[in-house]
Design an enzyme around this catalytic site. Structure first.
Site, PDB file in Angstrom:
ATOM      1  CB  SER A  20      -0.890   0.017   1.243  1.00 13.80           C
ATOM      2  OG  SER A  20      -1.394   1.337   1.432  1.00 13.80           O
ATOM      3  CG  HIS A  71      -3.805  -1.717  -1.528  1.00 12.55           C
ATOM      4  ND1 HIS A  71      -4.901  -2.479  -1.880  1.00 12.55           N
ATOM      5  CD2 HIS A  71      -4.177  -1.035  -0.411  1.00 12.55           C
ATOM      6  CE1 HIS A  71      -5.885  -2.270  -1.013  1.00 12.55           C
ATOM      7  NE2 HIS A  71      -5.471  -1.385  -0.113  1.00 12.55           N
ATOM      8  CG  ASP A  76      -5.080   1.961   1.364  1.00 13.56           C
ATOM      9  OD1 ASP A  76      -6.048   1.189   1.211  1.00 13.56           O
ATOM     10  OD2 ASP A  76      -3.971   1.578   1.793  1.00 13.56           O
ATOM     11  CG  MET A  87      -8.511   6.452   3.286  1.00 16.39           C
ATOM     12  SD  MET A  87      -7.715   6.317   4.901  1.00 16.39           S
ATOM     13  CE  MET A  87      -6.775   4.802   4.679  1.00 16.39           C
ATOM     14  CG  HIS A 100      -9.223  -0.347  -0.100  1.00 17.66           C
ATOM     15  ND1 HIS A 100      -8.580  -0.618   1.093  1.00 17.66           N
ATOM     16  CD2 HIS A 100     -10.550  -0.465   0.177  1.00 17.66           C
ATOM     17  CE1 HIS A 100      -9.467  -0.879   2.033  1.00 17.66           C
ATOM     18  NE2 HIS A 100     -10.666  -0.784   1.508  1.00 17.66           N
ATOM     19  CG  MET A 102     -11.325   2.461   2.707  1.00 14.46           C
ATOM     20  SD  MET A 102      -9.726   2.341   3.542  1.00 14.46           S
ATOM     21  CE  MET A 102      -8.635   2.636   2.164  1.00 14.46           C
ATOM     22  CG  MET A 140     -11.326  -3.545   5.489  1.00 15.62           C
ATOM     23  SD  MET A 140      -9.810  -3.037   4.645  1.00 15.62           S
ATOM     24  CE  MET A 140      -8.935  -2.145   5.925  1.00 15.62           C
ATOM     25  CG  ASP A 188      -5.974  -3.285   3.438  1.00 13.20           C
ATOM     26  OD1 ASP A 188      -4.960  -2.998   4.087  1.00 13.20           O
ATOM     27  OD2 ASP A 188      -6.553  -2.481   2.682  1.00 13.20           O
TER      28      ASP A 188
HETATM   29  C1  DX5 Z   1      -6.243   0.829   6.078  1.00 15.41           C
HETATM   30  C2  DX5 Z   1      -5.751   0.685   4.652  1.00 15.41           C
HETATM   31  C3  DX5 Z   1      -4.610  -0.267   4.543  1.00 15.41           C
HETATM   32  C4  DX5 Z   1      -3.403   0.149   5.317  1.00 15.41           C
HETATM   33  C5  DX5 Z   1      -2.431  -0.984   5.391  1.00 15.41           C
HETATM   34  O1  DX5 Z   1      -7.366   1.620   6.104  1.00 15.41           O
HETATM   35  O2  DX5 Z   1      -6.774   0.210   3.815  1.00 15.41           O
HETATM   36  O3  DX5 Z   1      -4.297  -0.560   3.193  1.00 15.41           O
HETATM   37  O4  DX5 Z   1      -2.819   1.301   4.827  1.00 15.41           O
HETATM   38  O5  DX5 Z   1      -1.361  -0.593   6.176  1.00 15.41           O
HETATM   39  P1  DX5 Z   1      -0.658  -1.555   7.224  1.00 15.41           P
HETATM   40  O6  DX5 Z   1      -0.217  -2.772   6.460  1.00 15.41           O
HETATM   41  O7  DX5 Z   1       0.460  -0.739   7.761  1.00 15.41           O
HETATM   42  O8  DX5 Z   1      -1.696  -1.932   8.240  1.00 15.41           O
HETATM   43 ZN    ZN Z   2      -6.386  -0.734   1.687  1.00 18.99          ZN
END
Ligand code: DX5
Ligand code: ZN
Length: 236
Positions: free
Chosen positions: A10, A35, A37, A39, A68, A70, A141, A179
Site C-alpha cells: 500500500s 494498492h 488507499d 479515503m 481501495h 474508502m 479488512m 488488508d
Molecule cells: C487501512 C488501509 C490499509 C493500510 C495498510 O485503512 O486500507 O491498506 O494502509 O497498512 P498496514 O499494512 O500498515 O496496516
Molecule cells: Zn487498503
C-alpha cells in the site's frame, strides 16, 4: 494446485516525496499489485489520495493498480477512477445500499476493470452474499479502515476462512484479499486461512529493506498456504 500468494504493497505507507522510486522498488521486488488507499474524511476519518494520483501512476505502473475506495458515495467517483486507469476497484458494502452496490460493481466490470467488494471488521460476512458470485475479489479488512500501521485484529483469519467457505458453498472462487496489520507474524495466519492477496503497508515500506520484506512475507505466507493445502489433501 498451489498458487503463490500475491503481495499488494500500500503506497499510503510509501515515501510520497519519492513515490516513483518506491513504485520502482516494489515492482522490481516482485510485488503483484500497487494498492492505492483512497479515503475521503467521511467514510473514514482520514483523507488520503485520489483520482489525480491514480491518473499519474497508471501510465507509469508496470503492475496493476488496485484501488481501495474508502469513500462515501463511491458510485459517483467510480467512473472517474475507471477513466483514470485503475485496474481493479474495491467498494465497501457499508458505503452503499445493496442495489447500488450491485449496480456499481456491474459498472466496474462492464468497463473491463476488475471489481471487488470489502467488509470492515465489524461487518458480518453475510453482507457479501448478494455479490459473492459477481466479484473478482473480496477484501476482508483486518483493521478498522482509516490508517496504516495498526495492529491486526485477532480473529480476522477466522473471518477469512469463513469467507472462503462461503464462496466454496456458492460455487465461486474470487480472490480473497486481506488488508491491515499484515506482516511476518500475521501473513501465515491469513494465508493458512485461504487469503490469496496480502496488502502490506508499514511491513513493507517502513522496513529497512522493503524488497527483502516482500520476499520474506511471501515466503512465510507460501509455506502456510502449502501446509494448508497438504492438510486439506490429507483429509480427502
Ligand atoms: C487501512 C488501509 C490499509 C493500510 C495498510 O485503512 O486500507 O491498506 O494502509 O497498512 P498496514 O499494512 O500498515 O496496516
Ligand atoms: Zn487498503
Amino acid at each position: 494446485m498451489f498458487q503463490p500468494v500475491k503481495i499488494a504493497p500500500s503506497i499510503l505507507s510509501a515515501d510520497l516525496m519519492a513515490l516513483k522510486a518506491d513504485v520502482d522498488l516494489i515492482t522490481e521486488a516482485g510485488a503483484d499489485y500497487i494498492h492505492v488507499d483512497v479515503m475521503d474524511g467521511h467514510f473514514v476519518p482520514n483523507l488520503t489520495m485520489g483520482i489525480p494520483v491514480v491518473k499519474q501512476l497508471a501510465p507509469y505502473a508496470r503492475i496493476p493498480l488496485d484501488v481501495h475506495l474508502m469513500i462515501a458515495n463511491p458510485e459517483k467517483q467510480v467512473p472517474w477512477f475507471i477513466e483514470a486507469g485503475a485496474d481493479s476497484i474495491t467498494v465497501h458494502t457499508e458505503a452503499v445500499s445493496v442495489p447500488q452496490l450491485v449496480k456499481t460493481l456491474e459498472e466496474i466490470r462492464a468497463s473491463g476493470v476488475k471489481c471487488a467488494v470489502s467488509i470492515k471488521p465489524g461487518t458480518d460476512i453475510e453482507a457479501l452474499a448478494p455479490v459473492v458470485e459477481m466479484v473478482d475479489m473480496i477484501l476482508v479488512m483486518s483493521v478498522e479502515p482509516g490508517f496504516s500501521g495498526q495492529s491486526f485484529i485477532a480473529g480476522s483469519d477466522a473471518k477469512v476462512a469463513a469467507v472462503v467457505q462461503m464462496c466454496r458453498a456458492m460455487g465461486c472462487a474470487p480472490l480473497i484479499q486481506v488488508d491491515g496489520g499484515i506482516g511476518l507474524r500475521t501473513a501465515p495466519l491469513v494465508a493458512q486461512a485461504g487469503a490469496d492477496v496480502l496488502v502490506c503497508g508499514n511491513a513493507v515500506f517502513k522496513a529497512d529493506d522493503p524488497a527483502a520484506a516482500i520476499r520474506d512475507i511471501r515466503r512465510v505466507a507460501d509455506e502456510a498456504r502449502l501446509e494448508a493445502l497438504s492438510a486439506e489433501g490429507a483429509q480427502e
